[in-house]
Enzyme design. Structure first.
Site, short mmCIF file in Angstrom:
data_model
loop_
_atom_site.label_atom_id
_atom_site.label_comp_id
_atom_site.label_asym_id
_atom_site.label_seq_id
_atom_site.Cartn_x
_atom_site.Cartn_y
_atom_site.Cartn_z
N LYS A 1 -0.86 -9.41 3.15
CA LYS A 1 -0.05 -8.92 4.28
C LYS A 1 -0.91 -7.98 5.09
O LYS A 1 -1.70 -7.21 4.52
CB LYS A 1 1.20 -8.20 3.75
CG LYS A 1 2.05 -7.60 4.88
CD LYS A 1 3.45 -7.24 4.42
CE LYS A 1 3.59 -5.92 3.71
NZ LYS A 1 3.12 -4.75 4.47
N ASP B 1 -0.92 -6.14 0.16
CA ASP B 1 -1.32 -5.52 1.43
C ASP B 1 -2.83 -5.41 1.54
O ASP B 1 -3.49 -4.93 0.60
CB ASP B 1 -0.75 -4.10 1.53
CG ASP B 1 0.60 -4.06 2.20
OD1 ASP B 1 0.88 -4.95 3.04
OD2 ASP B 1 1.39 -3.15 1.89
N GLU C 1 9.80 -3.76 10.10
CA GLU C 1 10.15 -2.46 9.49
C GLU C 1 10.68 -1.50 10.55
O GLU C 1 10.06 -1.31 11.61
CB GLU C 1 8.91 -1.84 8.81
CG GLU C 1 9.21 -0.46 8.22
CD GLU C 1 8.20 0.04 7.19
OE1 GLU C 1 7.26 -0.71 6.85
OE2 GLU C 1 8.38 1.19 6.75
N GLU D 1 -0.87 -5.40 8.83
CA GLU D 1 -0.04 -4.75 9.85
C GLU D 1 -0.64 -4.96 11.24
O GLU D 1 -1.86 -4.93 11.40
CB GLU D 1 0.06 -3.25 9.56
CG GLU D 1 0.77 -2.96 8.25
CD GLU D 1 0.93 -1.46 7.96
OE1 GLU D 1 0.58 -0.63 8.84
OE2 GLU D 1 1.37 -1.13 6.86
N ASP E 1 0.84 -1.20 0.00
CA ASP E 1 0.00 0.00 0.00
C ASP E 1 0.88 1.26 0.00
O ASP E 1 0.37 2.38 -0.05
CB ASP E 1 -1.02 -0.01 1.14
CG ASP E 1 -0.39 -0.08 2.51
OD1 ASP E 1 0.85 -0.17 2.60
OD2 ASP E 1 -1.14 -0.05 3.51
N SER E 2 2.20 1.07 0.01
CA SER E 2 3.12 2.19 -0.25
C SER E 2 2.80 2.83 -1.59
O SER E 2 3.24 3.95 -1.86
CB SER E 2 4.58 1.70 -0.24
OG SER E 2 4.73 0.58 -1.11
O1 KIV Z 1 3.58 -1.06 1.58
C1 KIV Z 1 4.75 -1.49 1.47
O2 KIV Z 1 5.43 -1.28 0.46
C2 KIV Z 1 5.31 -2.24 2.58
C3 KIV Z 1 6.78 -2.49 2.57
C4 KIV Z 1 7.49 -1.26 2.95
C5 KIV Z 1 7.15 -3.64 3.41
O3 KIV Z 1 4.60 -2.61 3.45
#
Ligand code: KIV
Length: 288
Positions: free
Chosen positions: A115, A85, A184, A117, A46-47
């Site tokens: 993924k 994510d 992270e 968090e 989600d970056s």
């Molecule tokens: O969203 C993302 O790119 C991430 C990485 C920084 C691990 O969660």
């Protein structure tokens, strides 16, 4: 055709001490190139909210965005494990909501795993997803979706209490069935300790060399950004300079008339041009 990387491959890599290379990807051509380059895991992070959409945080990213980008990546990748994510608030309201959104990401997007968090508070969600056949990668330490609660993108696990909490979270997520954990922005010694205590792989970003694998954000790694570069990033190329240099040359050549050249131009042969000119003769817009 590359041998497909699975969750089991990653566990075996940890056992044999082979390092895992993970990178974010958000579109088809990038996935294609990274896949051919031998990446083990592609993360549709989600970056993308920050490096592709231009937001200050990952908070505005939606499940629709993640499905859209996962779909492009899964068409471009052949071999890597594809992990997506679950974005902000898409897995907190209830287990049912978490299941529905994970299902969308896998069925509509084509991801192999999700993924999410959070630490021990996410253990129940992780175990429900895993029981339903959804492989889950966990993410602790600096969790960017909580940036407003954390008060910024700062290093985590610096005090005894927070370091202990990160270790306990990792153990709880492993017990809940996560197949890997992203660490992270945590001190290197703590990341190495967590890595030793777990049987599942750790993937570090800003967590030192003692993790089982590393992940970088594609745009940071390739220097495809004009903004802030995190300290943990190593630029393996400088695309921003290349793109700007190329764009300036293009503007110059278009404005001074040197582009397009003969090599980029198609012309009628002389006979066809004469015939066309003859036919058009006398018409108002005739080419002489
Ligand atoms: O969203 C993302 O790119 C991430 C990485 C920084 C691990 O969660």
């Amino acid at each position: 055709m590359r041998k497909k990387v699975t969750v089991r491959t990653l566990l075996n890599m940890k056992k044999s001490g082979e390092r895992i290379a993970m990178m974010t990807a958000y579109d088809f051509p990038t996935a294609n190139l990274l896949s051919d380059a031998g990446l083990h895991v592609l993360l549709i992070g989600d970056s993308l909210g920050m490096v592709v959409q231009g937001h200050d945080t990952t908070v505005p990213v939606t499940v629709d965005h993640m499905v859209y980008h996962t779909n492009m990546v899964s068409r471009g990748a052949d071999g890597p494990l594809i992990v997506t994510d679950l974005p902000f608030m898409s897995y907190h309201a209830s287990l049912e909501v978490a299941m529905r959104n994970a299902a969308r990401i896998m069925q509509e997007g084509g991801a192999h795993a999700v993924k999410l968090e959070g630490g021990r508070e996410m253990a129940t969600t992780v175990s429900h997803l895993v029981d339903a056949g959804v492989p889950v990668m966990a993410h602790i330490g600096l969790t960017p979706q909580s940036v407003h609660a954390l008060g910024g993108f700062a290093l985590q696990g610096k005090t005894l209490e927070s370091a202990q909490r990160i270790l306990d979270d990792a153990l709880a997520l492993e017990a809940a069935g996560a197949f890997a954990i992203v660490l992270e922005a945590v001190p290197a010694q703590l990341a190495a300790l967590v890595t030793q205590r777990l049987t599942i792989p750790t993937i570090g970003i800003g967590a030192g060399p003692g993790c089982d694998g590393q992940v970088l954000v594609f745009h940071d790694f390739i220097g495809y950004t004009s903004g802030y570069i995190p300290k943990h990033n190593k630029r393996f190329a400088d695309l921003a300079d290349m793109i700007q240099g190329a764009a300036k040359a293009y503007v110059e050549e278009v404005t001074n008339g040197t582009f397009p050249e003969d090599a980029q131009t198609v012309r009628l042969d002389a006979d066809a041009w004469d015939a066309l000119s003859l036919q058009l003769k006398g018409e108002p817009d005739a080419a002489n």
